[in-house]
Write a protein that holds these residues in place. Sequence first.
Motif, PDB file in Angstrom:
ATOM      1  N   GLU A  65       0.834  -1.211   0.000  1.00  0.00           N
ATOM      2  CA  GLU A  65       0.000   0.000   0.000  1.00  0.00           C
ATOM      3  C   GLU A  65       0.867   1.259   0.000  1.00  0.00           C
ATOM      4  O   GLU A  65       0.552   2.236  -0.690  1.00  0.00           O
ATOM      5  CB  GLU A  65      -0.934  -0.008   1.209  1.00  0.00           C
ATOM      6  CG  GLU A  65      -2.060  -1.002   1.075  1.00  0.00           C
ATOM      7  CD  GLU A  65      -2.956  -1.080   2.295  1.00  0.00           C
ATOM      8  OE1 GLU A  65      -4.130  -1.460   2.118  1.00  0.00           O
ATOM      9  OE2 GLU A  65      -2.500  -0.777   3.422  1.00  0.00           O
ATOM     10  N   LYS A  66       1.961   1.237   0.747  1.00  0.00           N
ATOM     11  CA  LYS A  66       2.870   2.380   0.764  1.00  0.00           C
ATOM     12  C   LYS A  66       3.492   2.580  -0.618  1.00  0.00           C
ATOM     13  O   LYS A  66       3.603   3.714  -1.107  1.00  0.00           O
ATOM     14  CB  LYS A  66       3.960   2.165   1.816  1.00  0.00           C
ATOM     15  CG  LYS A  66       4.911   3.320   1.961  1.00  0.00           C
ATOM     16  CD  LYS A  66       5.934   3.069   3.061  1.00  0.00           C
ATOM     17  CE  LYS A  66       6.923   4.210   3.133  1.00  0.00           C
ATOM     18  NZ  LYS A  66       7.979   3.939   4.122  1.00  0.00           N
ATOM     19  N   VAL A  67       3.892   1.479  -1.263  1.00  0.00           N
ATOM     20  CA  VAL A  67       4.461   1.569  -2.617  1.00  0.00           C
ATOM     21  C   VAL A  67       3.418   2.144  -3.582  1.00  0.00           C
ATOM     22  O   VAL A  67       3.736   3.002  -4.411  1.00  0.00           O
ATOM     23  CB  VAL A  67       4.965   0.195  -3.092  1.00  0.00           C
ATOM     24  CG1 VAL A  67       5.316   0.221  -4.579  1.00  0.00           C
ATOM     25  CG2 VAL A  67       6.174  -0.239  -2.268  1.00  0.00           C
ATOM     26  N   GLN A  68       2.171   1.693  -3.471  1.00  0.00           N
ATOM     27  CA  GLN A  68       1.114   2.202  -4.356  1.00  0.00           C
ATOM     28  C   GLN A  68       0.940   3.712  -4.199  1.00  0.00           C
ATOM     29  O   GLN A  68       0.715   4.412  -5.183  1.00  0.00           O
ATOM     30  CB  GLN A  68      -0.218   1.504  -4.062  1.00  0.00           C
ATOM     31  CG  GLN A  68      -0.300   0.102  -4.628  1.00  0.00           C
ATOM     32  CD  GLN A  68      -1.624  -0.557  -4.302  1.00  0.00           C
ATOM     33  OE1 GLN A  68      -1.865  -0.952  -3.171  1.00  0.00           O
ATOM     34  NE2 GLN A  68      -2.471  -0.665  -5.299  1.00  0.00           N
ATOM     35  N   ARG A  69       1.027   4.190  -2.978  1.00  0.00           N
ATOM     36  CA  ARG A  69       0.849   5.630  -2.719  1.00  0.00           C
ATOM     37  C   ARG A  69       2.045   6.465  -3.154  1.00  0.00           C
ATOM     38  O   ARG A  69       1.880   7.592  -3.614  1.00  0.00           O
ATOM     39  CB  ARG A  69       0.623   5.875  -1.225  1.00  0.00           C
ATOM     40  CG  ARG A  69      -0.729   5.525  -0.705  1.00  0.00           C
ATOM     41  CD  ARG A  69      -0.930   6.025   0.733  1.00  0.00           C
ATOM     42  NE  ARG A  69       0.130   5.650   1.658  1.00  0.00           N
ATOM     43  CZ  ARG A  69       0.184   4.513   2.354  1.00  0.00           C
ATOM     44  NH1 ARG A  69      -0.778   3.623   2.209  1.00  0.00           N
ATOM     45  NH2 ARG A  69       1.185   4.271   3.174  1.00  0.00           N
ATOM     46  N   ASN A  70       3.271   5.926  -2.997  1.00  0.00           N
ATOM     47  CA  ASN A  70       4.461   6.769  -3.076  1.00  0.00           C
ATOM     48  C   ASN A  70       5.438   6.469  -4.197  1.00  0.00           C
ATOM     49  O   ASN A  70       6.409   7.197  -4.349  1.00  0.00           O
ATOM     50  CB  ASN A  70       5.231   6.683  -1.754  1.00  0.00           C
ATOM     51  CG  ASN A  70       4.387   7.107  -0.570  1.00  0.00           C
ATOM     52  OD1 ASN A  70       3.584   8.022  -0.671  1.00  0.00           O
ATOM     53  ND2 ASN A  70       4.555   6.431   0.549  1.00  0.00           N
ATOM     54  N   ASN A  71       5.238   5.405  -4.954  1.00  0.00           N
ATOM     55  CA  ASN A  71       6.248   5.011  -5.931  1.00  0.00           C
ATOM     56  C   ASN A  71       5.708   5.120  -7.358  1.00  0.00           C
ATOM     57  O   ASN A  71       4.933   4.271  -7.790  1.00  0.00           O
ATOM     58  CB  ASN A  71       6.724   3.577  -5.653  1.00  0.00           C
ATOM     59  CG  ASN A  71       7.898   3.184  -6.510  1.00  0.00           C
ATOM     60  OD1 ASN A  71       8.260   3.866  -7.469  1.00  0.00           O
ATOM     61  ND2 ASN A  71       8.509   2.063  -6.190  1.00  0.00           N
ATOM     62  N   PRO A  72       6.146   6.123  -8.111  1.00  0.00           N
ATOM     63  CA  PRO A  72       5.668   6.262  -9.489  1.00  0.00           C
ATOM     64  C   PRO A  72       6.168   5.127 -10.406  1.00  0.00           C
ATOM     65  O   PRO A  72       5.617   4.915 -11.476  1.00  0.00           O
ATOM     66  CB  PRO A  72       6.212   7.614  -9.934  1.00  0.00           C
ATOM     67  CG  PRO A  72       7.341   7.912  -9.009  1.00  0.00           C
ATOM     68  CD  PRO A  72       7.064   7.188  -7.727  1.00  0.00           C
ATOM     69  N   LYS A 112       5.997   1.958  -9.707  1.00  0.00           N
ATOM     70  CA  LYS A 112       5.387   0.694  -9.279  1.00  0.00           C
ATOM     71  C   LYS A 112       4.996  -0.156 -10.485  1.00  0.00           C
ATOM     72  O   LYS A 112       4.689   0.349 -11.558  1.00  0.00           O
ATOM     73  CB  LYS A 112       4.172   0.953  -8.389  1.00  0.00           C
ATOM     74  CG  LYS A 112       3.032   1.674  -9.097  1.00  0.00           C
ATOM     75  CD  LYS A 112       1.908   1.958  -8.122  1.00  0.00           C
ATOM     76  CE  LYS A 112       0.796   2.709  -8.786  1.00  0.00           C
ATOM     77  NZ  LYS A 112       0.821   4.137  -8.584  1.00  0.00           N
TER      78      LYS A 112
END
Length: 176
Positions: free
Chosen positions: A148-155, A157
């Motif tokens: 979930e953190k990757v989905q929010r913060n990693n373009p 992904k």
Amino acid sequence: MRLLKSTQDPAVNLLTARVFYRRAARAIVLLGDDILLLYTQKYHDYSLPGGGIDDGESLEAGLIRELQEETGALAIQILAPFGRYEEFRPWYREGANVVHMESFCYVCRIDTTLGQRGLGETRLEAHEIKNGMRPKWLNIHKAIAHNEKVQRNNPQKGQSIERETFLLKQIVLECL
């Protein structure tokens, strides 16, 4: 197998699409609250082990092959079907611009008394090695929070993270 979810990327127009159909099988291997996952360094995400089914191969045979190749899993036993995740997303190979992917998920068991918690040598493909893929036992709640953190913060992904995070949450609801 029951349909868990069907998704369509907003960029996909099925009326004008050239669709490539792909079947995949994915393994759910639990040990308490820990789950056997694949960590991919390139995308910094966790996913269920599994992958594409070869022509003429059954879902179950493909699942066992993929689980052995990607994790080195030993003494695999398929316990039950879990569900199917269907997705339509952009695709840029094999003369198609859309992939219709169906992921068939199965609850499995491996013999965790063998090897390193049931894992031996992997046989990863070149692109999996290049992407930094490796098997890992991880608390399922930590895996969900991480994705979930990757989905929010990693373009950067990967395209599969939505599917994988949904499946992990569904596993918590139904299996723990």
